[in-house]
Design an enzyme around this catalytic site. Sequence first.
Site, PDB file in Angstrom:
ATOM      1  N   HIS A 235      31.220 103.733 124.330  1.00 21.75           N
ATOM      2  CA  HIS A 235      31.885 103.517 125.675  1.00 21.75           C
ATOM      3  C   HIS A 235      32.817 102.237 125.528  1.00 21.75           C
ATOM      4  CE1 HIS A 235      29.208 106.322 127.570  1.00 21.75           C
ATOM      5  NE2 HIS A 235      28.164 105.433 126.557  1.00 21.75           N
TER       6      HIS A 235
ATOM      7  N   SER B 142      59.189  90.276 119.838  1.00 20.38           N
ATOM      8  CA  SER B 142      59.701  90.773 121.225  1.00 20.38           C
ATOM      9  C   SER B 142      61.045  90.077 121.199  1.00 20.38           C
ATOM     10  CB  SER B 142      58.769  90.110 122.128  1.00 20.38           C
ATOM     11  OG  SER B 142      59.552  90.093 123.239  1.00 20.38           O
TER      12      SER B 142
ATOM     13  N   LYS C 166      54.986  86.666 120.447  1.00 21.08           N
ATOM     14  CA  LYS C 166      54.579  88.153 120.497  1.00 21.08           C
ATOM     15  C   LYS C 166      54.652  88.652 118.963  1.00 21.08           C
ATOM     16  CE  LYS C 166      54.306  90.915 123.813  1.00 21.08           C
ATOM     17  NZ  LYS C 166      53.014  91.684 123.959  1.00 21.08           N
TER      18      LYS C 166
ATOM     19  N   GLU D  94      51.171 101.780 116.970  1.00 20.00           N
ATOM     20  CA  GLU D  94      51.586 102.641 118.074  1.00 20.00           C
ATOM     21  C   GLU D  94      52.261 103.732 117.953  1.00 20.00           C
ATOM     22  OE1 GLU D  94      51.765  99.363 121.732  1.00 20.00           O
ATOM     23  OE2 GLU D  94      52.985  99.031 119.754  1.00 20.00           O
TER      24      GLU D  94
END
Length: 457
Positions: A153, A274, A280, A287
């Site tokens: 979980h 970024s 970043k 992704e």
Amino acid sequence: MWGGRFAEGPSAIMREINASIPFDKALWQQDIRASKAHVAMLGAQGIVSAQDAATIANGLDMVAGEYAANGVPENWDLEDIHMTTESRLAELIGPVAGRLHTARSRNDQVATDFRLWVRDAMDQALAGLNALQVALVTRAGEHVHSIMPGFTHLQTAQPVTLGHHLMAYYEMAARDVSRFADARARANVSPLGSAALAGTGFPIDRFATAASLDFAAPTRNSLDSVSDRDFALDYLMAAAQCALHLSRLAEEFIIWASQPFGFVRLPDALSTGSSIMPQKKNPDAAELVRGHAGRIIGSLTSLMITMKGLPLAYSKDMQDDKPPVFEAAGLLTLCIAAMTGMVESTTFRTDRMRQAAELGYATATDLADWLVRQANIPFREAHHITGAAVKLAESKGVALDQLSLDELQAIDARITEAVYPALSVEASVASRASYGGTAPSQVEQRVAEARAALGLE
Ligand code: ARG
């Protein structure tokens, strides 16, 4: 090619909807190879003269040379790669080119070309997966003793070793390999010579063309041969399952790279920055692997739906078989390579992982197991006692083994000093030495077996 029957040419919309050359030109090498196998067989069987067969084979080599040098021309009037090649062949060698299509139809031709292409795609997937397995087993071998929290979980569950976690993905990759290998074996038969749908009256030798295209045998039913796209679906099913595994691995890296986790530092080479936030470092490659998995699964769905209601034999719907397969194959190659690179060069922050395992009460089960073993308490009761200990530790903001003996004995008097060693994360993972468990002793064995299976030893 069929002007004899028609009074008028096709409308502009007919030409456009019909043209597959924009995408099936990707089959040109397979098309030339299959045509050469076919014409060699026609010559050997005396269906065309040896001289004509040689002229056609030379002509096909010339066409191939042109394609290699200049690309495949896209003329919608010629519909597809098969007619484009035949038409150029006729320009180069004259009317003898017309003998190539004896005892053949575009239906068995496209089925053959596409099978050859998909077979190569399967080989490419197998090669990519091999590299991924090598990367996984190598990193796993480095981290047999590195302790991290295992999750259920996405909540800290029990300590595991990073090596064990990575080897879980090795097992998935091994199943993917077996799926592609299985699909390849089933796909490896030749439809060439099935002609339009019924076979041919010419004395062809399908075993010869099968052998020259490295197929194990000719297919056994001409109707099935020109209508079957199972081989492409098998490929897409294996690709979808593989992409799904890669997507899960990508997701782990994305979570692990987030600042609150901080379990990994992703390689710069597979991250992006970024344009506005200078601090970043984004896990874009991971992704995109996660995103591409959706498109690969979509390709499978697309072709299944194309095929599901088609009567025998060929229908033009089947021309739509190629774009989803081409797209999926391109994406899968990228996804496997990206995840291989990520596994190879990610920095694992084992200090952070270990800290997370220690602070997450990951050894609570070990306390319960200790109560069962040492104090002969039924597991359900031990579970309850341990829950109370976790509650206390959590309220004090400390780890389980930072509770004093007095505090523990206040919860249950049967707890003794001897419990403390059982509460360390090392003891916890070392104790899970059941076959396939997370204990370093077990993981070491699995890594050794995997290295042997990959031929690394
Ligand atoms: N371009 C076609 C395809 O990809 C080739 C087969 C055409 N056959 C036919 N009967 N029209 O499926």
